[in-house]
Scaffold this active site. Structure first.
Site, PDB file in Angstrom:
ATOM      1  N   GLY A  46       0.849  -1.183   0.000  1.00 26.53           N
ATOM      2  CA  GLY A  46       0.000   0.000   0.000  1.00 26.53           C
ATOM      3  C   GLY A  46       0.886   1.235   0.000  1.00 26.53           C
ATOM      4  CD  GLN A  51       3.310   5.839   2.797  1.00 29.71           C
ATOM      5  OE1 GLN A  51       2.372   5.246   2.290  1.00 29.71           O
ATOM      6  NE2 GLN A  51       4.310   5.200   3.375  1.00 29.71           N
ATOM      7  CB  CYS A 100       4.974   2.420   7.554  1.00 30.66           C
ATOM      8  SG  CYS A 100       4.474   3.899   6.667  1.00 30.66           S
ATOM      9  CG  LEU A 101       6.590   1.149   1.557  1.00 34.36           C
ATOM     10  CD1 LEU A 101       6.042   1.439   0.165  1.00 34.36           C
ATOM     11  CD2 LEU A 101       7.696   0.105   1.497  1.00 34.36           C
ATOM     12  CG  HIS A 142      -0.784   1.180   7.306  1.00 33.77           C
ATOM     13  ND1 HIS A 142       0.128   0.781   8.264  1.00 33.77           N
ATOM     14  CD2 HIS A 142      -0.114   2.047   6.499  1.00 33.77           C
ATOM     15  CE1 HIS A 142       1.286   1.397   8.039  1.00 33.77           C
ATOM     16  NE2 HIS A 142       1.170   2.158   6.967  1.00 33.77           N
ATOM     17  CD  GLU A 143      -1.091   2.467   2.736  1.00 28.39           C
ATOM     18  OE1 GLU A 143      -0.693   3.649   2.654  1.00 28.39           O
ATOM     19  OE2 GLU A 143      -0.344   1.526   3.067  1.00 28.39           O
ATOM     20  CG  HIS A 146      -0.015   6.880   5.504  1.00 37.25           C
ATOM     21  ND1 HIS A 146       1.062   7.381   6.182  1.00 37.25           N
ATOM     22  CD2 HIS A 146       0.266   5.564   5.281  1.00 37.25           C
ATOM     23  CE1 HIS A 146       1.969   6.422   6.372  1.00 37.25           C
ATOM     24  NE2 HIS A 146       1.501   5.303   5.833  1.00 37.25           N
TER      25      HIS A 146
END
Ligand code: NI
Length: 188
Positions: A46, A51, A100-101, A142-143, A146
């Site tokens: 994701g 991000q 998380c990236l 999760h996304e 953000h």
């Protein structure tokens, strides 16, 4: 298509409330393609627009690698969520490990509801409504966070967060070797 650098842990854009996407455009479509390429390049499942430094209500998801591994649910392939709203959360709270990236090499268990219903626009700006559980539900939650400036670390205890402090410092100081492009830290 292009791989975009990912902003990391202490970047203020990750803490902003993202703006509604008002119109479809060639630029937006290109951004979506680039976000998929960026996500696949970093082996993510994701990626949210903040991000890659764009504070707009958009994220992309592809959980097929996870669902194949777990033989969990049907593969749904790449999905685009524009202006999403989680309209229902249901089921038990489930603890699952997240990463998380934007916070490379830090993982921890996060408790979230099992099931969600989300309304959103797909990449053609068609209204959609989706009920999800399992990994897809998890990744969407999760996304979605953000877009509100929330990171998975905000869901864990202060004690657990302290355990990650040195790793977070390394990210903040640009000292971590990361296998995908990230935004260079100012002043480093
Ligand atoms: Ni994330």
């Amino acid at each position: 298509m292009a791989i975009l650098p990912i902003v990391t842990y202490n970047d203020p854009v990750l803490r902003q409330d993202a703006e509604t996407v008002n119109e479809n455009s060639e630029e937006l479509q290109q951004l979506i393609d680039n976000m998929f390429e960026t996500m696949y390049n970093s082996n993510g499942v994701g990626l949210a627009a903040p991000q890659i430094g764009k504070s707009i209500r958009l994220f992309v998801v592809d959980t097929d690698v996870m669902t194949e591994e777990l033989e969990e649910e049907d593969d749904v392939g790449p999905m685009v969520f524009i202006n999403p709203e989680i309209i229902m959360m249901d089921g038990n709270e489930i603890r699952l490990e997240e990463g998380c990236l934007s916070i490379p090499e830090v993982r921890d268990e996060v408790s979230r509801p099992e099931m969600i219903e989300v309304s959103y626009l797909d990449r053609d700006f068609n209204k959609q409504r989706l009920r999800a559980e399992g990994w897809l539900s998890r990744v969407i939650q999760h996304e979605y966070d953000h877009l509100k400036g929330v990171l998975f670390l905000d869901h864990i205890s202060a004690f657990r967060r302290r355990l990650h402090r040195s790793a977070l410092r390394k990210i903040e100081n640009g000292k971590l070797e990361i296998s995908y492009p990230v935004v260079p830290k100012a002043g480093v």
